[in-house]
Scaffold this motif. Sequence first.
Motif, PDB file in Angstrom:
ATOM      1  N   ALA A 102      37.088  43.169  51.035  1.00 24.26           N
ATOM      2  CA  ALA A 102      37.617  44.279  50.251  1.00 24.26           C
ATOM      3  C   ALA A 102      37.497  45.559  51.088  1.00 24.26           C
TER       4      ALA A 102
ATOM      5  N   GLY B 298      38.834  50.414  47.741  1.00 26.06           N
ATOM      6  CA  GLY B 298      39.001  49.759  46.455  1.00 26.06           C
ATOM      7  C   GLY B 298      37.955  50.184  45.444  1.00 26.06           C
ATOM      8  N   ILE B 299      36.919  50.883  45.887  1.00 29.40           N
ATOM      9  CA  ILE B 299      35.866  51.371  45.002  1.00 29.40           C
ATOM     10  C   ILE B 299      36.055  52.857  44.715  1.00 29.40           C
TER      11      ILE B 299
ATOM     12  N   ALA C 142      44.308  50.305  48.042  1.00 27.51           N
ATOM     13  CA  ALA C 142      43.131  50.399  47.178  1.00 27.51           C
ATOM     14  C   ALA C 142      43.263  49.471  45.974  1.00 27.51           C
TER      15      ALA C 142
ATOM     16  N   LYS D 209      42.496  45.913  47.173  1.00 31.59           N
ATOM     17  CA  LYS D 209      41.088  45.676  47.485  1.00 31.59           C
ATOM     18  C   LYS D 209      40.221  45.706  46.223  1.00 31.59           C
ATOM     19  N   ALA D 210      40.562  46.569  45.274  1.00 34.85           N
ATOM     20  CA  ALA D 210      39.857  46.542  43.994  1.00 34.85           C
ATOM     21  C   ALA D 210      40.138  45.232  43.269  1.00 34.85           C
TER      22      ALA D 210
END
Length: 450
Positions: A342, A346-347, A357, A360-361
């Motif tokens: 990830a 993504g965070i 993003a 990846k989230a």
Amino acid sequence: MSDRYIDFANSSLGHRLVAAIGLPSPVRLERWQAGRLRPVEGALLIGGGPLAAKILPFGNKLTDAIYSYGPEPLAAPAWIPGHGPKLKAVVFDASDLQHTDQLKQLREFFQPLLKNLDHSAHLVILGRAPEGLSDPFAASAQRALEGFSRSLAKELRSGGVLQLLYVGDGAEDQLEGALRFFLSPKSAYICGQVVRLEACATPVEDWTRPLAGRKALVTGAARGIGASIAETLARDGAEVILLDVPQAKADLEALAARLSARTVVLDICAEDAASQLIEHLPEGLDILVHNAGITRDKTLANMTPEYWDAVLAVNLNAPQVLTKALLDSGTLHDNARIVLLASISGIAGNRGQTNYAASKAGLIGLAQAWAPLLKERGISINAVAPGFIETQMTAHIPFALREAGRRMSSLGQGGLPQDVAEAVAWLGQPGSGAVSGQALRVCGQSLLGA
């Protein structure tokens, strides 16, 4: 690429100038080197509650210099502040703190140590997951450990890092594997993280080659982080299978020759990618690493459908489709380990990366959702979320953004592909089935989205 600021800040003139002006003064981190025999090369200090005593039976496998500190006596020489050796590693068991007034033990234990830490020291706090406690006051005290640990991690100097491990009931025997990683230079660029350990019945047989006898597939393996992951898995004893797109065939075959590995040349977004991949894996898999990924950055106002679709297809849909096919076909063995690459984007999100993003989230969500469903087969699934890692891609970022990415973390520098690879290799170990459905950030405790 070379970080010239670190080179300057660690020179004789640069060190004085940086200190005088008040600029960040990052140090060169100590990383794992071939031939190293023990996780900790220096003094290990242990203190706190009942879990501390459980470390002593395997403590001599971690280091040959163990000390105890605090009011609870342990079967180890006492460490005396200001007179004992510099501390390379520290473990404090806070699992029995149940009330607010007991939290002062954190200050009483750590305050005298801070001026006695060695270069690149590794600190670990042990606790119990708050959500598993019936007493609201005890849950509150254990949740307080997160705020304390993340804040103290940002106060450490000289490359020091700190993690919080919540140890579940029955997971006490997983402490050795976790501490072998988090007290060693293998976790040099991991800081301020909270990891939950659960019971796991699959042990590591040989700590010098913890992945011996296991077959691992790495996607996007031809170069960069993927190549480093493949090299590290092979170092730890795995039989590695390298996958990448046809355009990367030359680099893929060169790496395979170096590692005595097999290759799979495949577009993971092809309609028949799953069936092709299963055909290439007649003996099945024990470790699956989804590293392949792309970026197509634009602000959403300027995002084309092609850019959006390409990133979501490669980064999220392909891992979903391929993993399900490998699970359904039995190609992924029981007690397998799945690792999804990830990103902290993504965070925390990142301007101009709504597509990246989101993908990846989505991987983090996939790990969280699949973990309980795969538990019955002993399969773990986790995400590794890198921050600013020094690669060919980051080398092309404009200078000002690159410097900001490097400095805006507790460690004040970018990570290396090796840092990501070490985290993946640890999560690939048999005993790391104790960790599942989690996202482990390899970001030096990035100040963005921290």
